[in-house]
Design a protein around this motif. Structure first.
Motif, PDB file in Angstrom:
ATOM      1  N   UNK A   1       0.838  -1.559  -0.072  1.00  0.00           N
ATOM      2  CA  UNK A   1      -0.287  -0.123   0.219  1.00  0.00           C
ATOM      3  C   UNK A   1       0.932   1.298  -0.124  1.00  0.00           C
ATOM      4  N   UNK A   2       0.499   2.217  -0.870  1.00  0.00           N
ATOM      5  CA  UNK A   2       0.998   3.682  -1.285  1.00  0.00           C
ATOM      6  C   UNK A   2       0.364   5.052  -0.392  1.00  0.00           C
ATOM      7  N   UNK A   3       0.463   5.789   0.354  1.00  0.00           N
ATOM      8  CA  UNK A   3      -0.288   6.322   0.503  1.00  0.00           C
ATOM      9  C   UNK A   3       0.841   8.298   0.350  1.00  0.00           C
ATOM     10  N   UNK A   4       0.314   9.091  -0.160  1.00  0.00           N
ATOM     11  CA  UNK A   4       0.478  10.192  -0.151  1.00  0.00           C
ATOM     12  C   UNK A   4       0.114  11.548   0.159  1.00  0.00           C
ATOM     13  N   UNK A   5       0.523  11.919   0.979  1.00  0.00           N
ATOM     14  CA  UNK A   5      -0.322  13.778   1.612  1.00  0.00           C
ATOM     15  C   UNK A   5       0.995  14.588   0.654  1.00  0.00           C
ATOM     16  N   UNK A   6      -0.072  15.844   0.733  1.00  0.00           N
ATOM     17  CA  UNK A   6       0.999  16.858  -0.405  1.00  0.00           C
ATOM     18  C   UNK A   6      -0.125  18.167   0.966  1.00  0.00           C
ATOM     19  N   UNK A   7       0.908  19.721   0.527  1.00  0.00           N
ATOM     20  CA  UNK A   7       0.943  20.148   0.928  1.00  0.00           C
ATOM     21  C   UNK A   7       1.147  21.109  -0.157  1.00  0.00           C
ATOM     22  N   UNK A   8       0.915  23.310  -0.159  1.00  0.00           N
ATOM     23  CA  UNK A   8       1.389  23.488  -1.075  1.00  0.00           C
ATOM     24  C   UNK A   8       3.144  23.309  -1.296  1.00  0.00           C
ATOM     25  N   UNK A   9       4.017  22.455  -0.208  1.00  0.00           N
ATOM     26  CA  UNK A   9       4.977  22.979  -0.429  1.00  0.00           C
ATOM     27  C   UNK A   9       6.174  21.394  -0.322  1.00  0.00           C
ATOM     28  N   UNK A  10       5.147  20.341   0.615  1.00  0.00           N
ATOM     29  CA  UNK A  10       5.239  19.358   1.253  1.00  0.00           C
ATOM     30  C   UNK A  10       5.087  18.382   1.240  1.00  0.00           C
ATOM     31  N   UNK A  11       5.206  17.103   1.376  1.00  0.00           N
ATOM     32  CA  UNK A  11       5.038  16.343   0.831  1.00  0.00           C
ATOM     33  C   UNK A  11       4.912  14.422   1.866  1.00  0.00           C
ATOM     34  N   UNK A  12       4.659  13.823   2.205  1.00  0.00           N
ATOM     35  CA  UNK A  12       4.859  13.283   2.781  1.00  0.00           C
ATOM     36  C   UNK A  12       4.106  11.488   2.089  1.00  0.00           C
TER      37      UNK A  12
END
Length: 93
Positions: A1-12
């Motif tokens: 499983x892969x999950x990605x989160x983002x804001x305007x400048x950052x990612x996890x």
């Protein structure tokens, strides 16, 4: 499983998978979008349930930080394989 989160400048990005010994690995990559700033950490989970608990915790943390989930796929999918390739590039930086 892969999950990605983002804001305007950052990612996890989190990747949960089994290694060749059957152990569950929780990999977490983070950084600034468009830069080489960030990091990568691998943790060995006791079992799949513990890895999923860590994912639930990560979801809560990222939501509280204002990041939005932009991807949740199985690693075997085409989109998941592309995400794994990006994750593996971080091992060599």
């Amino acid at each position: 499983m892969i999950v990605r989160w983002e804001s305007d400048h950052d990612y996890v990005l989190v990747h949960i998978h089994q290694d060749m010994f059957g152990d569950w690995i929780f990999s977490r990559a983070w950084g600034q979008i468009g830069t080489q700033f960030g990091g990568l950490k691998h943790m060995l989970a006791d079992d799949h349930d513990q890895a999923m608990m860590w994912l639930a915790d990560e979801t809560t943390i990222q939501s509280s930080r204002g990041l939005r989930k932009v991807l949740e796929v199985e690693a075997e999918s085409a989109e998941g394989q592309a995400a794994v390739r990006q994750l593996s590039l971080l091992d060599h930086v």
